[in-house]
Motif scaffolding. Structure first.
Motif, PDB file in Angstrom:
ATOM      1  N   LYS A   7       2.838  -3.384   5.818  1.00  0.00           N
ATOM      2  CA  LYS A   7       2.174  -4.455   5.093  1.00  0.00           C
ATOM      3  C   LYS A   7       3.091  -5.677   5.050  1.00  0.00           C
ATOM      4  O   LYS A   7       4.265  -5.616   5.410  1.00  0.00           O
ATOM      5  CB  LYS A   7       1.859  -4.002   3.668  1.00  0.00           C
ATOM      6  CG  LYS A   7       0.908  -2.825   3.569  1.00  0.00           C
ATOM      7  CD  LYS A   7       0.655  -2.487   2.104  1.00  0.00           C
ATOM      8  CE  LYS A   7      -0.264  -1.306   1.937  1.00  0.00           C
ATOM      9  NZ  LYS A   7      -0.498  -0.972   0.508  1.00  0.00           N
ATOM     10  N   GLY A  12       4.624  -7.353  -4.324  1.00  0.00           N
ATOM     11  CA  GLY A  12       3.630  -6.317  -4.568  1.00  0.00           C
ATOM     12  C   GLY A  12       3.881  -5.069  -3.742  1.00  0.00           C
ATOM     13  O   GLY A  12       3.831  -3.949  -4.269  1.00  0.00           O
ATOM     14  N   TYR A  13       4.143  -5.252  -2.454  1.00  0.00           N
ATOM     15  CA  TYR A  13       4.377  -4.102  -1.575  1.00  0.00           C
ATOM     16  C   TYR A  13       5.657  -3.379  -1.955  1.00  0.00           C
ATOM     17  O   TYR A  13       5.700  -2.143  -2.034  1.00  0.00           O
ATOM     18  CB  TYR A  13       4.447  -4.582  -0.128  1.00  0.00           C
ATOM     19  CG  TYR A  13       4.682  -3.485   0.880  1.00  0.00           C
ATOM     20  CD1 TYR A  13       3.969  -2.292   0.837  1.00  0.00           C
ATOM     21  CD2 TYR A  13       5.617  -3.654   1.897  1.00  0.00           C
ATOM     22  CE1 TYR A  13       4.181  -1.299   1.785  1.00  0.00           C
ATOM     23  CE2 TYR A  13       5.837  -2.661   2.844  1.00  0.00           C
ATOM     24  CZ  TYR A  13       5.112  -1.489   2.774  1.00  0.00           C
ATOM     25  OH  TYR A  13       5.334  -0.514   3.706  1.00  0.00           O
ATOM     26  N   SER A  15       7.076  -3.275  -4.841  1.00  0.00           N
ATOM     27  CA  SER A  15       6.845  -2.579  -6.108  1.00  0.00           C
ATOM     28  C   SER A  15       6.080  -1.273  -5.888  1.00  0.00           C
ATOM     29  O   SER A  15       6.376  -0.254  -6.520  1.00  0.00           O
ATOM     30  CB  SER A  15       6.089  -3.477  -7.081  1.00  0.00           C
ATOM     31  OG  SER A  15       6.834  -4.646  -7.382  1.00  0.00           O
ATOM     32  N   GLU A  16       5.087  -1.308  -4.997  1.00  0.00           N
ATOM     33  CA  GLU A  16       4.353  -0.084  -4.650  1.00  0.00           C
ATOM     34  C   GLU A  16       5.307   0.991  -4.133  1.00  0.00           C
ATOM     35  O   GLU A  16       5.190   2.172  -4.489  1.00  0.00           O
ATOM     36  CB  GLU A  16       3.306  -0.377  -3.575  1.00  0.00           C
ATOM     37  CG  GLU A  16       2.096  -1.162  -4.017  1.00  0.00           C
ATOM     38  CD  GLU A  16       1.169  -1.453  -2.842  1.00  0.00           C
ATOM     39  OE1 GLU A  16       1.326  -0.800  -1.776  1.00  0.00           O
ATOM     40  OE2 GLU A  16       0.293  -2.323  -2.981  1.00  0.00           O
ATOM     41  N   LEU A  17       6.241   0.582  -3.272  1.00  0.00           N
ATOM     42  CA  LEU A  17       7.171   1.547  -2.682  1.00  0.00           C
ATOM     43  C   LEU A  17       8.129   2.101  -3.732  1.00  0.00           C
ATOM     44  O   LEU A  17       8.474   3.292  -3.699  1.00  0.00           O
ATOM     45  CB  LEU A  17       7.944   0.892  -1.541  1.00  0.00           C
ATOM     46  CG  LEU A  17       7.118   0.460  -0.329  1.00  0.00           C
ATOM     47  CD1 LEU A  17       8.011  -0.157   0.736  1.00  0.00           C
ATOM     48  CD2 LEU A  17       6.351   1.636   0.253  1.00  0.00           C
ATOM     49  N   ARG A  19       7.432   2.666  -6.807  1.00  0.00           N
ATOM     50  CA  ARG A  19       6.698   3.685  -7.554  1.00  0.00           C
ATOM     51  C   ARG A  19       6.455   4.936  -6.712  1.00  0.00           C
ATOM     52  O   ARG A  19       6.554   6.062  -7.208  1.00  0.00           O
ATOM     53  CB  ARG A  19       5.366   3.098  -8.041  1.00  0.00           C
ATOM     54  CG  ARG A  19       5.531   1.987  -9.065  1.00  0.00           C
ATOM     55  CD  ARG A  19       4.201   1.502  -9.614  1.00  0.00           C
ATOM     56  NE  ARG A  19       4.369   0.385 -10.532  1.00  0.00           N
ATOM     57  CZ  ARG A  19       4.754   0.486 -11.798  1.00  0.00           C
ATOM     58  NH1 ARG A  19       4.992   1.687 -12.301  1.00  0.00           N
ATOM     59  NH2 ARG A  19       4.880  -0.584 -12.558  1.00  0.00           N
ATOM     60  N   GLU A  20       6.146   4.749  -5.440  1.00  0.00           N
ATOM     61  CA  GLU A  20       5.847   5.890  -4.569  1.00  0.00           C
ATOM     62  C   GLU A  20       7.053   6.785  -4.357  1.00  0.00           C
ATOM     63  O   GLU A  20       6.942   8.019  -4.343  1.00  0.00           O
ATOM     64  CB  GLU A  20       5.338   5.390  -3.225  1.00  0.00           C
ATOM     65  CG  GLU A  20       4.999   6.509  -2.251  1.00  0.00           C
ATOM     66  CD  GLU A  20       4.429   6.000  -0.943  1.00  0.00           C
ATOM     67  OE1 GLU A  20       4.245   6.824  -0.026  1.00  0.00           O
ATOM     68  OE2 GLU A  20       4.160   4.775  -0.830  1.00  0.00           O
TER      69      GLU A  20
END
Length: 242
Positions: A7, A12-13, A15-17, A19-20
């Motif tokens: 991506k 945003g991306y 932050s997603e990582l 959390r993942e």
């Protein structure tokens, strides 16, 4: 090959990582703290916490089969990259530097079977750059002359669409004259390629947001807050150079 499409690298991306991969990141952070403590007589960590973790996260997300690291110094970045490849269960790191301090510092269990170190000037070893590179990490000489060389000679060898990191770009809100960062940022701007940085000086809001997220996820400091001057971008398609 990459495990899934990359991506746009932005807050945003990233932050997603976080959390993942929070659990794996906590484990690696603990190991890296212990490693830094055990090696403090021979190694000074160079990457700050956010930029080291983001590098790890992008490697976990994209699962490259081959990584190129230009500039190793004592091996702090090398161990972060190798930790990501270990946790992926695949991938090989090709590290290039004119000095070989890193060879004595990287733990054997991280290096074995997943690491090749190439000693020498990259201008002389360019033919050893992996053709299937899935991630490029740059932290070498920081002058504009060398940056001009690598954007003209190394970047055209890098596959389009892979993540790239360049260290020490934004210790200040703007890039400095005669510095690598000015050359790279201008190169990106000319091609309209966006970049992401967690730099405290350049992008304070993103820096604060990621540190707040780290606190929320219970991630302990590794080195400490730091400047985090690295930039991240996706390599655009370029004319090949042989």
């Amino acid at each position: 090959m990459e495990d899934r499409p990359l991506k746009l690298i932005d807050l945003g991306y990233v932050s997603e990582l976080y959390r993942e991969f929070a659990g794996e990141l906590a484990a690696v952070g603990k190991a890296q703290r212990e490693y830094a403590e055990s090696m403090k007589a021979t190694m000074t960590p160079q990457l700050d916490d956010l930029e080291a973790e983001i590098t790890y996260l992008l490697l976990r997300a994209t699962k490259p089969s081959s990584v190129m690291e230009l500039g190793t110094f004592h091996g702090w970045s090398t161990t972060w990259i190798l930790s990501a490849l270990r946790d992926n269960g695949s991938g090989h790191l090709h590290s290039f530097d004119i000095i070989d301090n890193v060879v004595r510092n990287v733990p054997e269990d991280l290096a074995e079977g997943r690491w090749t170190f190439v000693k020498g000037d990259i201008k002389d070893t360019l033919d050893q750059v992996p053709a299937d590179m899935g991630y490029l990490f740059v932290d070498a000489a920081h002058n504009s002359r060398f940056a001009h060389w690598y954007v003209e000679n190394l970047f055209p060898r890098v596959p389009a669409g892979i993540p790239v990191s360049v260290h020490d770009v934004f210790h200040f809100p703007v890039t400095l004259p005669l510095h690598e960062g000015k050359v790279v940022v201008r190169w990106l701007d000319e091609r309209e390629v966006p970049f992401f940085t967690p730099s405290r000086a350049k992008a304070r809001a993103d820096y604060n947001a990621l540190n707040s997220l780290r606190d929320e996820l219970g991630l302990a400091p590794i080195r400490g807050a730091g400047d985090n001057p690295m930039i991240y971008f996706t390599m655009p398609a370029l004319p090949a150079r042989v």
